[in-house]
Design a protein around this motif. Structure first.
Motif, PDB file in Angstrom:
ATOM      1  N   PRO A 433       0.808  -1.229   0.000  1.00 53.89           N
ATOM      2  CA  PRO A 433       0.000   0.000   0.000  1.00 53.89           C
ATOM      3  C   PRO A 433       0.840   1.278   0.000  1.00 53.89           C
ATOM      4  CG  PRO A 433      -0.957  -1.599   1.508  1.00 53.89           C
ATOM      5  CD  PRO A 433       0.334  -2.185   1.040  1.00 53.89           C
ATOM      6  N   VAL A 434       2.050   1.220   0.571  1.00 55.65           N
ATOM      7  CA  VAL A 434       2.924   2.409   0.562  1.00 55.65           C
ATOM      8  C   VAL A 434       3.323   2.749  -0.871  1.00 55.65           C
ATOM      9  CG1 VAL A 434       5.093   3.395   1.381  1.00 55.65           C
ATOM     10  CG2 VAL A 434       3.778   1.892   2.886  1.00 55.65           C
ATOM     11  N   ALA A 450      -2.208   4.092   7.256  1.00 57.44           N
ATOM     12  CA  ALA A 450      -2.834   2.763   7.255  1.00 57.44           C
ATOM     13  C   ALA A 450      -3.448   2.514   5.882  1.00 57.44           C
ATOM     14  CB  ALA A 450      -3.902   2.674   8.341  1.00 57.44           C
ATOM     15  N   ALA A 451      -3.946   1.289   5.691  1.00 59.59           N
ATOM     16  CA  ALA A 451      -4.578   0.954   4.410  1.00 59.59           C
ATOM     17  C   ALA A 451      -5.687  -0.063   4.631  1.00 59.59           C
ATOM     18  CB  ALA A 451      -3.543   0.392   3.445  1.00 59.59           C
ATOM     19  N   PRO A 459      -1.831  -4.314   7.605  1.00 59.83           N
ATOM     20  CA  PRO A 459      -0.541  -3.636   7.811  1.00 59.83           C
ATOM     21  C   PRO A 459      -0.028  -3.042   6.502  1.00 59.83           C
ATOM     22  CG  PRO A 459      -0.522  -5.848   8.754  1.00 59.83           C
ATOM     23  CD  PRO A 459      -1.771  -5.745   7.946  1.00 59.83           C
ATOM     24  N   LEU A 460       0.749  -1.974   6.594  1.00 64.76           N
ATOM     25  CA  LEU A 460       1.255  -1.297   5.392  1.00 64.76           C
ATOM     26  C   LEU A 460       2.231  -2.171   4.608  1.00 64.76           C
ATOM     27  CD1 LEU A 460       1.769   2.373   6.654  1.00 64.76           C
ATOM     28  CD2 LEU A 460       0.065   1.550   5.029  1.00 64.76           C
ATOM     29  N   PRO A 482      11.172   5.382   8.316  1.00 66.14           N
ATOM     30  CA  PRO A 482      12.359   4.767   7.690  1.00 66.14           C
ATOM     31  C   PRO A 482      12.197   3.265   7.475  1.00 66.14           C
ATOM     32  CG  PRO A 482      13.027   6.250   9.466  1.00 66.14           C
ATOM     33  CD  PRO A 482      11.533   6.153   9.525  1.00 66.14           C
ATOM     34  N   ALA A 483      11.383   2.599   8.309  1.00 66.48           N
ATOM     35  CA  ALA A 483      11.173   1.142   8.171  1.00 66.48           C
ATOM     36  C   ALA A 483      10.500   0.791   6.842  1.00 66.48           C
ATOM     37  CB  ALA A 483      10.329   0.629   9.337  1.00 66.48           C
TER      38      ALA A 483
END
Length: 734
Positions: A433-434, A450-451, A459-460, A482-483
């Motif tokens: 989703p990111v 979020a998505a 979870p993203l 950063p993750a």
């Protein structure tokens, strides 16, 4: 001849006769290769043909004393590259640039001379194709990355650059016999890694397959030879079966009244080898070595032909793909279906129109080559232009990062997902989703929290699948994590996240650098406000930065020492230091510019000391941290005194070990005691002793400071089964 969407230069002045007083050098006007090349220019005007002839003479003269490793005259190479460009019916500027593509790099010819003789457009194309040999790089990888960056950015301005470059690489690969084996393999690997995917991304399917197969033969000559023999044998063994399938498809098309061209196609050597290697199959297990194409007149007929084929042979469930309704990112359109043929043989069939077939074979080059593909070509030009614009957005990164981002973007497989409003987005396999958030807009990606996939919160890091309906949830004050870099797949998302983090780090580092410099000035007995503007300007000039903020950033990142900057600011080399230098006050929550060391995990109340690490900012340790013992004694100038702000008001991570007697429910008692003390448990692990009498529990908990930690430990000691508690530190920084 060129499309309006691809810039062409106005016809430049014809080269003056003095440019080539001797005419041809290594090449004869009666040379068969030259005559064939000139005869193929029949689609150009007479004036354009003369410009091309002049470019041949100019290139021949410039490369007069050069030969290829094979011993051939060098002009044979530019002539072959230009011949490939002519096959695509490209304009005179592109052909001239192909003929001259090595003159800037390998001869004494300058760009100004090219502008004078052939116009600005040709000179820019040649410049975009030239390597950066005059710049020294730290490594071959860095040089490769910078050359690649220059080529892609030139390609973003003018698509013809990459078409010439691909034709150049294609001819070089075909003439590698005289090249050293190690260099041959390196160039072939680079082609497989970079140039073949670019050809695929631009829809140049024929070029893509040839680059792959030639590279494969150069890297693994014996494997390619064995595989080619197996293919030849299979061709003979299956000839009767393939003829039967071909005839039955043609008969079915005639029966339903569909006018169609039906022909077989053989998979390329490299694609068969890749499938065997990827799925650990033997050659006999690769059943789809052969496939069939059905080319019809229009889109409705494609679907009619599909129905007829499904009536002829049973389709394999889940093996149907409609790339007509949802084209691939490179413009490819076809219907794909896999059928169960005679004797249970799987048969792959592609159904497409004539225009789609042109685009499938030649991609963006079909725009020049086929006038009946004008609509498809224009649509593909728009798609390609969007991709090239996304490359331009990534160019702020350094060369190696840009190289990495673009390689990620040259994906072979895609998933198609929907926005809540029904818009289709094509993303690489494994996208999250990111990635989708950044594909929609940079601001959506930066504010993503979020998505929902198919109306369910996920979870993203969840991988998207074909047909997913994805809704991105945003918050106004959210920032990239950063993750995310660990699981995003698109070069655009990776580039945007890194850009944001760099910007934030620079802002925080500038604030830290200013504090460090002000502290140093106070230690020298000077108020920063008292320093004249001229002194600040002198410091900026001496440091080579553009502004005082850049100087602060360098100090905060550890690239410059605050003590040196302070003395330079005061233009004095010997100023008495205050007897008790002040300490830098921190909250411990400043972000990326001030980091708490992972080895000792300092918390408010601990005596602390800081070290400026290059590129990281200020790293804070406890005074008794075992990791820094040697550094403090050998490099005392790198350390500064730091103290906690009186009321930090935040939670800090700390590690504790709790040794307990083995008893039922003891872990629950310990966890409850920690929770009742107002602390959160971040992580827990355990290890037992060989006799199973005791268990050691390793906790990472959050506390507000040293006094809070003491309270947690007191509560734990009240548990009867707890034998020992102590705070732990790492001997080595993780």
């Amino acid at each position: 001849m060129a499309s309006p969407s691809v810039p062409t230069s106005p016809p430049g002045p014809s080269p003056s006769p003095s440019a080539n007083p001797e005419g041809f050098c290594a090449l004869s006007p009666d040379d068969p290769a030259y005559r064939v090349f000139i005869d193929s220019l029949d689609y150009l005007t007479p004036e354009e043909v003369e410009r091309v002839k002049a470019a041949v003479r100019f290139s021949d003269k410039a490369h007069e004393h050069q030969t290829r490793l094979s011993g051939e005259a060098y002009i044979t190479h530019p002539l072959s590259v230009a011949g490939a460009i002519v096959e695509w019916h490209m304009d005179a500027d592109a052909i001239c640039a192909a003929l001259l593509h090595d003159v800037l790099e390998d001869t004494g010819v300058t760009k100004a001379e090219l502008v004078e003789h052939f116009g600005q457009g040709v000179a820019d194309l040649v410049d975009g194709l030239s390597k950066l040999d005059k710049i020294e790089f730290a490594s071959h990888q860095e040089a490769q990355a910078e050359n690649f960056r220059k080529m892609l950015l030139a390609m973003a301005r003018d698509l013809r650059v990459v078409l010439i470059k691909l034709a150049d690489r294609h001819h070089n690969l075909q003439t590698m016999a005289a090249v050293r084996p190690d260099k041959r393999r390196r160039i072939a690997r680079e082609t497989l890694e970079i140039y073949a995917p670019i050809a695929n991304r631009l829809g140049l399917n024929k070029m893509f397959r040839e680059l792959q197969d030639t590279s494969f033969r150069l890297i693994h000559p014996m494997r390619a030879q064995v595989l080619a023999k197996a293919m030849q044998a299979a061709r003979g063994n299956r000839k009767e079966l393939l003829s039967r399938i071909l005839e039955s498809i043609r008969a079915k098309m005639d029966e339903v009244g569909i006018l169609a061209q039906v022909f077989g196609r053989e998979k390329s050597l490299y694609s068969i080898y890749s499938k065997m290697e990827e799925k650990q199959l033997s050659f006999s297990q690769v059943l789809d070595i052969y496939g069939f194409r059905v080319v019809v007149k229009d889109i409705p007929t494609c679907y009619l032909a599909l129905g007829a084929l499904h009536a002829l042979y049973k389709p394999v469930p889940g093996k149907f793909k409609d790339y007509i309704a949802i084209p691939k990112a490179n413009g490819y359109q076809s219907l794909h279906t896999t059928l169960i043929g005679p004797y249970g043989t799987p048969v792959e069939v592609q159904i497409r129109t004539e225009a789609m077939h042109h685009v499938a074979q030649e991609g963006v080059a079909a725009h020049w080559l086929y006038k009946d593909a004008e609509h498809s070509g224009a649509d593909l030009q728009i798609r390609t232009h969007k991709w090239l614009q996304s490359l331009l957005e990534m160019q702020g990164a350094d060369s190696s990062e840009f190289f990495e981002n673009v390689k990620i973007d040259l994906f072979p497989d895609e998933v198609y997902v929907f926005t809540p409003k029904g818009k289709i987005l094509a993303l690489p396999q494994g996208a999250t989703p990111v990635d989708m958030a950044y594909a929609i807009h940079t601001d959506v990606g930066n504010c993503c929290i979020a998505a929902r996939i198919n109306h369910e919160l996920v979870p993203l890091r969840t991988e998207l699948k074909n047909g997913d309906v994805v809704e991105i949830v945003t918050a106004a004050h959210a920032n990239p994590n950063p993750a995310w870099l660990a699981y995003v797949k698109t070069g655009r998302a990776r580039s945007k996240i890194r850009h944001f983090l760099r910007t934030v780090q620079n802002e925080e580092s500038a604030a830290l650098g200013e504090r460090l410099l002000n502290q140093e000035l106070h230690n020298l007995g000077v108020q920063p406000a008292e320093i004249p503007a001229a002194a600040w300007e002198r410091l900026v000039k001496a440091s080579g930065n553009r502004s005082i903020k850049d100087v602060f950033t360098d100090i905060g990142l550890g690239k410059r020492l605050a003590a040196v900057a302070a003395r330079r600011l005061l233009a004095e080399d010997a100023i008495p230091i205050a007897a008790t230098p002040g300490s830098l006050t921190i909250r411990g929550t400043e972000g990326m510019a001030i980091q708490l060391a992972k080895c000792c995990q300092p918390i408010p109340g601990d005596p602390i000391i800081g070290s400026i690490k290059k590129g990281q900012g200020l790293v804070v340790h406890t005074h008794d941290c075992p990791v820094i013992r040697k550094s403090r004694s050998h490099e005392p100038h790198k350390w500064i005194d730091v103290e906690w702000e009186p009321s930090p008001g935040a939670l800090f991570e700390v590690r504790i070990d709790v040794e307990v007697k083995n008893a039922r429910g003891v872990l629950a008692q310990v966890a409850t005691a920690i929770s009742d003390s107002g602390s959160n448990i971040e992580h827990v692990s355990m290890e037992g002793d060989p006799e199973r009498l005791f268990t050691r529990l390793h906790f990472t908990i959050q506390v507000g400071g040293r006094s809070h930690l003491a309270q947690v430990m007191r509560n734990l000691r009240l548990i009867p089964h707890v034998v020992r508690i102590h705070r732990t530190r790492l001997e080595m920084e993780p």
